[in-house]
Design an enzyme around this catalytic site. Structure first.
Site, PDB file in Angstrom:
ATOM      1  N   LYS A 193       0.852  -1.176   0.000  1.00  0.00           N
ATOM      2  CA  LYS A 193       0.000   0.000   0.000  1.00  0.00           C
ATOM      3  C   LYS A 193       0.890   1.229   0.000  1.00  0.00           C
ATOM      4  CE  LYS A 193      -3.683   2.168   2.724  1.00  0.00           C
ATOM      5  NZ  LYS A 193      -4.462   2.515   1.515  1.00  0.00           N
ATOM      6  N   GLY A 194       0.423   2.321  -0.579  1.00  0.00           N
ATOM      7  CA  GLY A 194       1.218   3.528  -0.657  1.00  0.00           C
ATOM      8  C   GLY A 194       1.699   3.994   0.707  1.00  0.00           C
ATOM      9  N   GLY A 254      -8.646  -4.097 -13.620  1.00  0.00           N
ATOM     10  CA  GLY A 254      -9.752  -5.031 -13.837  1.00  0.00           C
ATOM     11  C   GLY A 254      -9.371  -6.476 -14.051  1.00  0.00           C
ATOM     12  N   CYS A 275      -0.978  11.525  -6.787  1.00  0.00           N
ATOM     13  CA  CYS A 275      -1.164  12.309  -5.572  1.00  0.00           C
ATOM     14  C   CYS A 275      -1.334  13.787  -5.911  1.00  0.00           C
ATOM     15  CB  CYS A 275       0.037  12.154  -4.646  1.00  0.00           C
ATOM     16  SG  CYS A 275       0.418  10.463  -4.174  1.00  0.00           S
ATOM     17  N   ILE A 332     -10.347   6.376  -0.450  1.00  0.00           N
ATOM     18  CA  ILE A 332      -9.657   6.116   0.813  1.00  0.00           C
ATOM     19  C   ILE A 332      -8.743   7.282   1.178  1.00  0.00           C
ATOM     20  CG2 ILE A 332      -8.100   4.547   2.037  1.00  0.00           C
ATOM     21  CD1 ILE A 332     -10.824   3.336   1.330  1.00  0.00           C
ATOM     22  N   GLY A 333      -8.178   7.906   0.171  1.00  0.00           N
ATOM     23  CA  GLY A 333      -7.306   9.046   0.431  1.00  0.00           C
ATOM     24  C   GLY A 333      -5.895   8.651   0.819  1.00  0.00           C
ATOM     25  N   LEU A 334      -5.480   7.446   0.353  1.00  0.00           N
ATOM     26  CA  LEU A 334      -4.117   6.972   0.608  1.00  0.00           C
ATOM     27  C   LEU A 334      -3.778   6.926   2.102  1.00  0.00           C
ATOM     28  CD1 LEU A 334      -2.336   8.798  -2.333  1.00  0.00           C
ATOM     29  CD2 LEU A 334      -2.672   6.338  -2.121  1.00  0.00           C
ATOM     30  N   ASN A 371      -3.812   3.575 -13.029  1.00  0.00           N
ATOM     31  CA  ASN A 371      -4.393   3.866 -11.734  1.00  0.00           C
ATOM     32  C   ASN A 371      -5.903   4.008 -11.966  1.00  0.00           C
ATOM     33  OD1 ASN A 371      -4.683   4.643  -9.017  1.00  0.00           O
ATOM     34  ND2 ASN A 371      -2.744   5.763  -9.062  1.00  0.00           N
TER      35      ASN A 371
END
Length: 302
Positions: free
Chosen positions: A46-47, A244, A130, A72-74, A192
């Site tokens: 995850k970022g 996908g 971002c 989610i907003g990272l 993305n």
């Protein structure tokens, strides 16, 4: 597993071309009871930012036809936790590691990259979707000159190969790929999420608090395959394709379009065995087709 699935991506050899899409697999802990992490080509984390990010307010996920929206907003615990907790866990599981890096300024990215320079990881994936706070919130990946600049800054400090993760929310994805290649990127990953919106008609308001979110899942795959094909034919650096992918046939589409590796994302949420099943399916495919190596089909569609 035979070596017929081994691929070389930016000078690094992976046992197979299947990794996870950042943000859909955590750092592997949640999925380790379902999947042998060492079997995957790599685990993409995850970022991670230089400091913990709280993410966006809830609700921040909504289902759509053949996909989902997320805002989610990272959210992430920051680089200190990744180094102290997540990397040792992945190394214990014999997983190859790609760390996804996010930031709100060039300095944020560089700080994380420098912190990772001495860590035992295989690659960096730089999320340039971002919002750049110093440019009024525009994403780094929406202007070629900005994308080239952040790529160059990261490459100056990186000790591992650098993959730049491209946003599909642009006019010309090939132009963006060429910009990061000019900045020194060792590879690109795409796509993305696509920006989307859902209205809750019963509540007469937005389904997610952020109003818009990133759309992923099977609904985006045709767009993703098209963009991977365009980029693979526009640059000389390797492509990590995603968007996908649910099964082996989906993965094969991306490989034939020109991707050297593929990442499985949203499918992990409804089928935690997806990555492992795709690897098995690719093994069956190369045997059935009599291939010496899976790389023989990469970019075969022209």
């Amino acid at each position: 597993m035979s070596d017929r699935l081994a691929v070389n991506f930016a000078g690094i050899t992976f046992d197979n071309p299947v990794t996870t899409a950042s943000g859909t697999f955590g750092s592997g802990m949640e999925y380790s009871e379902f999947v042998d992490l060492g079997k995957l080509g790599a685990v993409t984390t995850k970022g991670v930012a230089n400091v913990p990010w709280p993410g966006n307010p809830v609700p921040r996920i909504a289902e759509t036809h053949a996909g989902m929206l997320n805002a989610i907003g990272l959210q992430n615990p920051g680089i200190d936790t990744l180094i102290r907790r997540d990397l040792p866990f992945l190394q214990e599981k014999n997983a190859r590691i790609i760390v996804n890096v996010c930031g709100r300024s060039k300095e944020d990215y560089v700080e994380v990259v420098e912190r990772l320079s001495e860590e035992d990881i295989d690659m960096l994936e730089i999320n340039i979707s971002c919002p750049n706070v110093k440019a009024g919130g525009i994403a780094f990946g929406q202007k070629p000159e900005m994308a080239e600049e952040i790529t160059r800054a990261v490459k100056e400090k990186a000790k591992q190969p650098v993959i730049m993760k491209l946003s599909p929310n642009v006019t010309d994805i090939a132009e963006m790929a060429k910009a990061v290649e000019a900045g020194g990127a060792d590879g690109v990953s795409l796509i993305n999420t696509l920006t989307g919106m859902k209205i809750d008609v019963k509540r007469k308001t937005f389904a997610i608090a952020n109003q818009t979110g990133g759309m992923s899942g099977p609904c985006v795959k045709p767009v993703a395959v098209r963009m991977v094909y365009q980029v693979a034919n526009a640059v000389k650096i390797p492509v990590l394709g995603m968007g996908g992918i649910q099964n082996t046939e989906d993965a094969l589409e991306f490989l034939m379009a020109g991707a050297t590796m593929v990442a499985v994302g949203t499918a992990n949420f409804f089928n935690p065995y997806a990555t492992s099943e795709i690897i098995d399916g690719l093994e069956t495919y190369v045997e059935k087709e009599g291939l010496t190596n899976i790389s023989e089909i990469i970019g075969c569609v022209r």
